[in-house]
Structures are given as structure tokens and as C-alpha cells.
Design a protein around this motif. Structure first.
Motif, mmCIF file in Angstrom:
data_model
loop_
_atom_site.group_PDB
_atom_site.id
_atom_site.type_symbol
_atom_site.label_atom_id
_atom_site.label_comp_id
_atom_site.label_asym_id
_atom_site.label_seq_id
_atom_site.Cartn_x
_atom_site.Cartn_y
_atom_site.Cartn_z
ATOM 1 N N ILE A 122 0.866 -1.180 0.000
ATOM 2 C CA ILE A 122 0.000 0.000 0.000
ATOM 3 C C ILE A 122 0.903 1.231 0.000
ATOM 4 N N PHE A 123 0.980 1.906 -1.145
ATOM 5 C CA PHE A 123 1.838 3.071 -1.323
ATOM 6 C C PHE A 123 1.002 4.340 -1.447
ATOM 7 N N PHE A 124 1.613 5.460 -1.078
ATOM 8 C CA PHE A 124 0.965 6.760 -1.303
ATOM 9 C C PHE A 124 2.024 7.758 -1.722
ATOM 10 N N THR A 125 1.593 8.786 -2.455
ATOM 11 C CA THR A 125 2.488 9.836 -2.939
ATOM 12 C C THR A 125 1.818 11.180 -2.713
ATOM 13 N N VAL A 126 2.609 12.157 -2.232
ATOM 14 C CA VAL A 126 2.098 13.501 -1.980
ATOM 15 C C VAL A 126 3.178 14.514 -2.364
ATOM 16 N N SER A 127 2.750 15.642 -2.890
ATOM 17 C CA SER A 127 3.684 16.690 -3.288
ATOM 18 C C SER A 127 4.343 17.309 -2.047
ATOM 19 N N HIS A 128 5.660 17.479 -2.108
ATOM 20 C CA HIS A 128 6.396 18.150 -1.033
ATOM 21 C C HIS A 128 6.922 19.478 -1.549
ATOM 22 N N LEU A 129 6.165 20.551 -1.255
ATOM 23 C CA LEU A 129 6.519 21.921 -1.620
ATOM 24 C C LEU A 129 6.689 22.115 -3.122
ATOM 25 N N GLY A 130 6.164 21.185 -3.914
ATOM 26 C CA GLY A 130 6.295 21.272 -5.360
ATOM 27 C C GLY A 130 7.631 20.800 -5.889
ATOM 28 N N PHE A 131 8.579 20.509 -5.002
ATOM 29 C CA PHE A 131 9.906 20.071 -5.433
ATOM 30 C C PHE A 131 9.936 18.593 -5.815
ATOM 31 N N SER A 132 9.198 17.790 -5.078
ATOM 32 C CA SER A 132 9.212 16.341 -5.317
ATOM 33 C C SER A 132 7.858 15.766 -4.936
ATOM 34 N N HIS A 133 7.673 14.519 -5.283
ATOM 35 C CA HIS A 133 6.490 13.770 -4.877
ATOM 36 C C HIS A 133 6.977 12.667 -3.953
ATOM 37 N N SER A 134 6.824 12.911 -2.676
ATOM 38 C CA SER A 134 7.310 11.969 -1.673
ATOM 39 C C SER A 134 6.402 10.747 -1.624
ATOM 40 N N THR A 135 7.024 9.588 -1.508
ATOM 41 C CA THR A 135 6.294 8.329 -1.493
ATOM 42 C C THR A 135 6.550 7.599 -0.191
ATOM 43 N N GLY A 136 5.493 7.041 0.353
ATOM 44 C CA GLY A 136 5.595 6.235 1.565
ATOM 45 C C GLY A 136 4.719 5.012 1.433
ATOM 46 N N GLN A 137 4.721 4.203 2.482
ATOM 47 C CA GLN A 137 3.881 3.013 2.466
ATOM 48 C C GLN A 137 3.484 2.627 3.881
ATOM 49 N N PHE A 138 2.446 1.822 3.965
ATOM 50 C CA PHE A 138 2.051 1.204 5.225
ATOM 51 C C PHE A 138 2.435 -0.259 5.127
ATOM 52 N N ILE A 139 3.059 -0.776 6.181
ATOM 53 C CA ILE A 139 3.591 -2.143 6.094
ATOM 54 C C ILE A 139 2.892 -3.142 7.009
ATOM 55 N N ASP A 140 1.965 -2.686 7.851
ATOM 56 C CA ASP A 140 1.244 -3.609 8.729
ATOM 57 C C ASP A 140 -0.252 -3.442 8.494
ATOM 58 N N PHE A 141 -0.860 -4.443 7.905
ATOM 59 C CA PHE A 141 -2.274 -4.406 7.553
ATOM 60 C C PHE A 141 -2.784 -5.833 7.436
ATOM 61 N N ASP A 142 -4.085 -5.961 7.398
ATOM 62 C CA ASP A 142 -4.704 -7.268 7.243
ATOM 63 C C ASP A 142 -6.031 -7.064 6.539
ATOM 64 N N GLY A 143 -6.498 -8.082 5.871
ATOM 65 C CA GLY A 143 -7.779 -7.951 5.200
ATOM 66 C C GLY A 143 -8.138 -9.167 4.395
ATOM 67 N N LYS A 144 -9.257 -9.027 3.710
ATOM 68 C CA LYS A 144 -9.763 -10.120 2.881
ATOM 69 C C LYS A 144 -10.566 -9.522 1.742
ATOM 70 N N PHE A 145 -10.780 -10.337 0.726
ATOM 71 C CA PHE A 145 -11.647 -9.932 -0.366
ATOM 72 C C PHE A 145 -12.362 -11.154 -0.919
ATOM 73 N N ASN A 146 -13.515 -10.904 -1.513
ATOM 74 C CA ASN A 146 -14.268 -11.921 -2.228
ATOM 75 C C ASN A 146 -14.195 -11.577 -3.695
#
Length: 186
Positions: free
Chosen positions: A31-55
Motif C-alpha cells: 500500500i503506497f501513497f504519494t504527496v507533493s512536497h513543496l512542489g519540489f518532489s512527490h514523496s512516497t511512503g507506504q504502510f507495512i502492517d495491515f490485514d484484510g480479505k476480499f471476495n
């Protein structure tokens, strides 16, 4: 009458068997996300602890559903401790007060042979808003002894809708989310 009832039960069982439940394979889901940092770059991060299911039913995407719970303290931003500490604070995710965020689907609409829109409720910091994930079905099949299915999904949210207003407009309000999902049947 008895034969009709038995036939109907077999028919219903066959229908429900088509929509299979998968648990997230957290080693192969990101699960990644990207957000603009002052217009200079698009910083990317992630969440590493999650759980779930799908049908998922490959023959009828509309039968699909998904539920995911993400631990907000599991945020990783290039392993930069100071930055991680700041986005964990009340300025952003307030992980002490809001230890999880959730997504629960409310409907699936097939948009193409391998694509769908998955509508759902995203809850961040106790605020729930509707979102739509643009999802591509990658593949389903047997691997490593289990039936598996995989998807790629994207969406964009406005973080201020969830009460995360720190730094706007310098730090962008618009957050792009990219999710790679793989699940297996148990």
C-alpha cells in the motif's frame, strides 16, 4: 417437490461457490501513497502492517467485496525516523489516538474485461468518506498450493477531508494511492 428443492440447493451452492474468499498475502501486497512536497518532489511512503480479505468471482466482478485494516503506526517514509515521527503525530495521522484506518467496499462495477471500480468507505482519523478504487484484475490461479488472485488499484483522495490539514498547500492536499494486492484462499 423434494427433487426441486434438492436441485435448488445445489444451484445456490454452485452460485455461492463462484464468489471465493481470499485472505491478503501481506508479503505480496503493498500500500503506497504519494504527496507533493513543496512542489519540489512527490514523496512516497507506504504502510507495512495491515490485514484484510476480499471476495472475488472472475465470472461476475459485481459479486466482489473487500475489507482492509491498516495500522497507522506502520507508516514508512524511506526509513527516515524524524519524518516518520512527524507524520505519526497529531499533525498528520495521530497514531496514538487513531491506531487504524479502514477500507470497506460498498459495491463493485465492472468497467472492462479486466477492470472494475470498487466503491467503498475509507475511514482515517475517525472520519469516513466514500472513495472509488480503479482496479485492474491481474490474474487468478493456483500457486504455492493455494488458489490465488491479484489486482492493482489506484485512487486519489484529499487528505483535508479526513482532518489532515497540516502544511497545506505546501505539502499537497491531494494524495495518490497505489495498491498491489495478492490474496490466497485458505
Amino acid at each position: 417437490m423434494k427433487r426441486t428443492l434438492v436441485g435448488a440447493l445445489f444451484f445456490l451452492a454452485a452460485l455461492s461457490a463462484n464468489a471465493a474468499e481470499y485472505q491478503l498475502d501481506t508479503a505480496h501486497t503493498q500500500i503506497f501513497f504519494t504527496v507533493s512536497h513543496l512542489g519540489f518532489s512527490h514523496s512516497t511512503g507506504q504502510f507495512i502492517d495491515f490485514d484484510g480479505k476480499f471476495n472475488f468471482d472472475e465470472a461476475d466482478f459485481s459479486k466482489g467485496s473487500a475489507e482492509v485494516t491498516i495500522k497507522t503506526a506502520s507508516i514508512d517514509l524511506s526509513n527516515h525516523e524524524k519524518w516518520i515521527g512527524h507524520v505519526s503525530s497529531p499533525d498528520f495521522f495521530d497514531v496514538e489516538k487513531f491506531p487504524t484506518m479502514t477500507f470497506k467496499s460498498t459495491g463493485v462495477t465492472q468497467t472492462g474485461p479486466k477492470t472494475m471500480d470498487v466503491a467503498g468507505d475509507l475511514t482515517i482519523k475517525g472520519i469516513t468518506k466514500p472513495v472509488v478504487l480503479a482496479v485492474t484484475f491481474n490474474k487468478a490461479g493456483k500457486a504455492f498450493g493455494a488458489e490465488r488472485a491479484g489486482f492493482s488499484a489506484t485512487t486519489t483522495i484529499d487528505r483535508t477531508d479526513y482532518g489532515i490539514k497540516y502544511g497545506v498547500p505546501g505539502v499537497g492536499a491531494e494524495v495518490s494511492i497505489h495498491i498491489e494486492v495478492e490474496g490466497s484462499q485458505n
